[in-house]
Design an enzyme around this catalytic site. Structure first.
Site, PDB file in Angstrom:
ATOM      1  N   SER A 142       3.165   2.153 -12.659  1.00 42.90           N
ATOM      2  CA  SER A 142       3.070   3.458 -12.132  1.00 42.90           C
ATOM      3  C   SER A 142       4.286   4.201 -12.114  1.00 42.90           C
ATOM      4  CB  SER A 142       2.226   3.349 -10.852  1.00 42.90           C
ATOM      5  OG  SER A 142       1.893   4.826 -10.396  1.00 42.90           O
ATOM      6  N   GLY A 197       4.439   3.336  -6.571  1.00 41.05           N
ATOM      7  CA  GLY A 197       4.138   3.862  -5.370  1.00 41.05           C
ATOM      8  C   GLY A 197       4.387   5.401  -4.945  1.00 41.05           C
TER       9      GLY A 197
END
Length: 542
Positions: A214, A124
């Site tokens: 991520s 995120g």
């Protein structure tokens, strides 16, 4: 999902009431960290048996932008029903969910069973994300692990994001009780809590596999700087500290001043600015501060001692990384079109004129200005010509971003680990949207956690199953995929459209890997992969 509950008598935490699924029990919202204020260094939440713990509902998330769950699912291009979650909390958001298997659908694991642990750190961009997002639910993979005879315990965590998680300045640090990289400190506190208390759930505190996606994967690479062992194995899904490089205090100072200005505090004395930061409604952070503020990890000479680069991570003297010793195995999984995340947050909005802008950015880059031929080779390598349309150029620039920020770092880290496993996720997105039929960023976790299987065709389910099965086996300590070194063997997942769910190959087998190994020769001509990484970063910065 069943609404029934199950009880566990934990030797340190007392009696916990969890929520049953078909083959697992989820203990939700367990508080692992205590904060004295929103910028405080976290302290581990110590056990208390004063009262039973109701862990049948998610705990409050940390402060993050509203609608970010929907935004993440739009990246995946498929939605799930959202659970009921309390409002975000400044001080109570440091909690985790622990999913424990049920054996034969009825029996919790004995406390002395020593099951391996899989701990997920969400992505995120250090701005949004929560352990309560429905696409992160871990019940299906825990049930699948029991069925495969390799039961495990799965955990996902919250950690501070944005301003509470990463704002820092000289003025804040002078106050003494303000930490840097608080979001990373939260994660480390979570791992310490798990090591301290997971045995009471039937888990093995010495068999923790950390998995991140991520920014969560980048976080795990930052934790490899820790001298204290935090986990025994590591799985990186589309992220490293090369993809999300730490800033310095000079950059952080500019960000701090920008935040202070956006919040309307720039005319106040420094002490009043800090007082206001501590006391103002956290919704002001989301409503008033420019979303493009670069809040993220910084080199603080503590959590992060220095910036990683392609040139220094191979040198154990120049770039000592204690995790090389305590993290025994590292698996890195990149996706064929990982750069889509940069398109979604940056490049798509710049499509008009992007071909000319990229050409100019490459040709004018300070490290390439004396190497005209190299500039043209880069543009030729990605087939970006004056006649290329902006639409086609955008896709080719995304390929450039994918190669330099995701694929090359995945290879580089795999080359530096004694026991490493390099994997490529090539399954195309099955759902309508911008990146249908492409292995876009975040699709890997959609397949891994098995939460979208009801929308998949059988060949796609087969990819999801084998991918999850390999992660389960890796967590159990099995040698289920070939080691990358010394023979540069790789594992490929999909595409099912070509008739297979997974296969093994060699790094140079481009027909299997769908990766451009000539990239590494191009990098040598450009002066090294760090130069190309700087080219990408400069263009993304606009």
């Amino acid at each position: 999902m069943s609404d029934s509950v199950a009880h566990l008598r934990h030797p340190q935490l007392g009696i916990l009431k969890g929520r049953r699924t078909n083959g697992a029990v989820q203990f939700l919202g367990l508080k692992y960290g205590v904060l004295k204020h929103r910028f405080a260094v976290p302290e581990i939440n110590l056990a208390s048996q004063e009262q039973d713990i109701d862990a049948t509902r998610y705990g409050p998330p940390v402060i993050y932008p509203p609608e970010s769950c929907e935004m993440e699912m739009s990246f995946i291009q498929q939605s799930l029903d959202k659970p009921v979650v309390p409002p975000p909390s400044d001080l109570e958001g440091l909690n985790m969910n622990i999913t424990v298997p049920l054996f034969k659908g009825e029996v919790l694991p004995p406390k002395d069973s020593k099951l391996p642990i899989l701990v997920y750190v969400h992505g995120g961009g250090f701005t949004f994300g929560s352990s309560s997002y429905p696409h992160y639910d871990q019940s299906h993979i825990v049930e699948m692990a029991v069925e495969s005879g390799q039961p495990l315990i799965a955990i996902n965590i919250n950690y501070r994001l944005g301003i509470p998680g990463f704002l820092t300045s000289e003025e804040l640090r002078k106050r003494g009780h303000f930490g840097t990289n608080n979001g990373l400190r939260d994660q480390q506190t979570a791992f310490k809590w798990i090591k301290k208390y997971i045995a009471g759930f039937g888990g093995n505190p010495d068999a923790i596999t950390a998995i991140g996606q991520s920014a969560g994967a980048a976080s795990l690479t930052y934790h490899l700087h820790s001298r204290e062992p935090l986990f025994e194995q590591c799985i990186l899904l589309g992220g490293t500290f090369l993809m999300m490089r730490a800033g310095d205090f000079q950059v952080a100072e500019k960000v701090y001043k920008g935040v202070i200005k956006d919040l309307g505090l720039d005319q106040l004395p420094a002490s009043e600015q800090i007082k206001s930061l501590l006391e103002m409604n956290p919704s002001d952070f989301l409503q008033k501060v420019t979303p493009t503020m670069l809040l993220g990890p910084v080199v603080d000479h503590d959590i992060i001692p220095e910036v990683a680069s392609f040139s220094n991570i191979r040198d154990t003297d120049q770039f000592p990384l204690p995790g090389r010793k305590w993290c025994s195995r590292l698996m890195s999984v990149d996706s064929e079109f990982d750069g889509t995340i940069m398109a979604l947050v940056n490049l798509n909005a710049r499509e008009k004129g992007i071909r000319a802008a990229f050409q100019e950015s490459v040709r004018s880059h300070p490290q390439l200005q004396q190497h005209t031929a190299t500039c043209e080779k880069i543009l030729e390598f990605y087939h970006i010509k004056d006649s290329t349309s902006d639409q086609d150029a955008l896709l080719r620039i995304i390929s450039f971003v994918t190669d330099i920020m995701f694929y090359a770092p995945s290879v580089a880290l795999s080359q530096t680990w004694e026991k490493s496993y390099l994997c490529h996720f090539n399954e195309g997105n099955p759902w309508p949207g911008l990146y249908q039929d492409r292995a876009n960023h975040m699709l890997d976790i959609a397949y891994l956690w098995q939460n979208f299987n009801h929308t998949l065709a059988e060949p796609q389910k087969a990819v999801a199953r084998v991918f999850a099965d390999h992660i389960i086996s890796f967590t159990a300590g099995q040698e289920v995929v070939p080691s990358f070194m010394p023979d540069q063997r790789v594992t490929v997942y999909g595409p099912s459209s070509q008739g297979f769910s997974s296969c093994f190959g060699h790094m140079e087998d481009e027909g299997i890997t769908a990766r451009r190994t000539a990239l590494f020769r191009l990098a040598e001509e450009a002066g090294g992969m760090d130069v190309l990484l700087n080219v990408v970063s400069r263009f993304l910065m606009g």
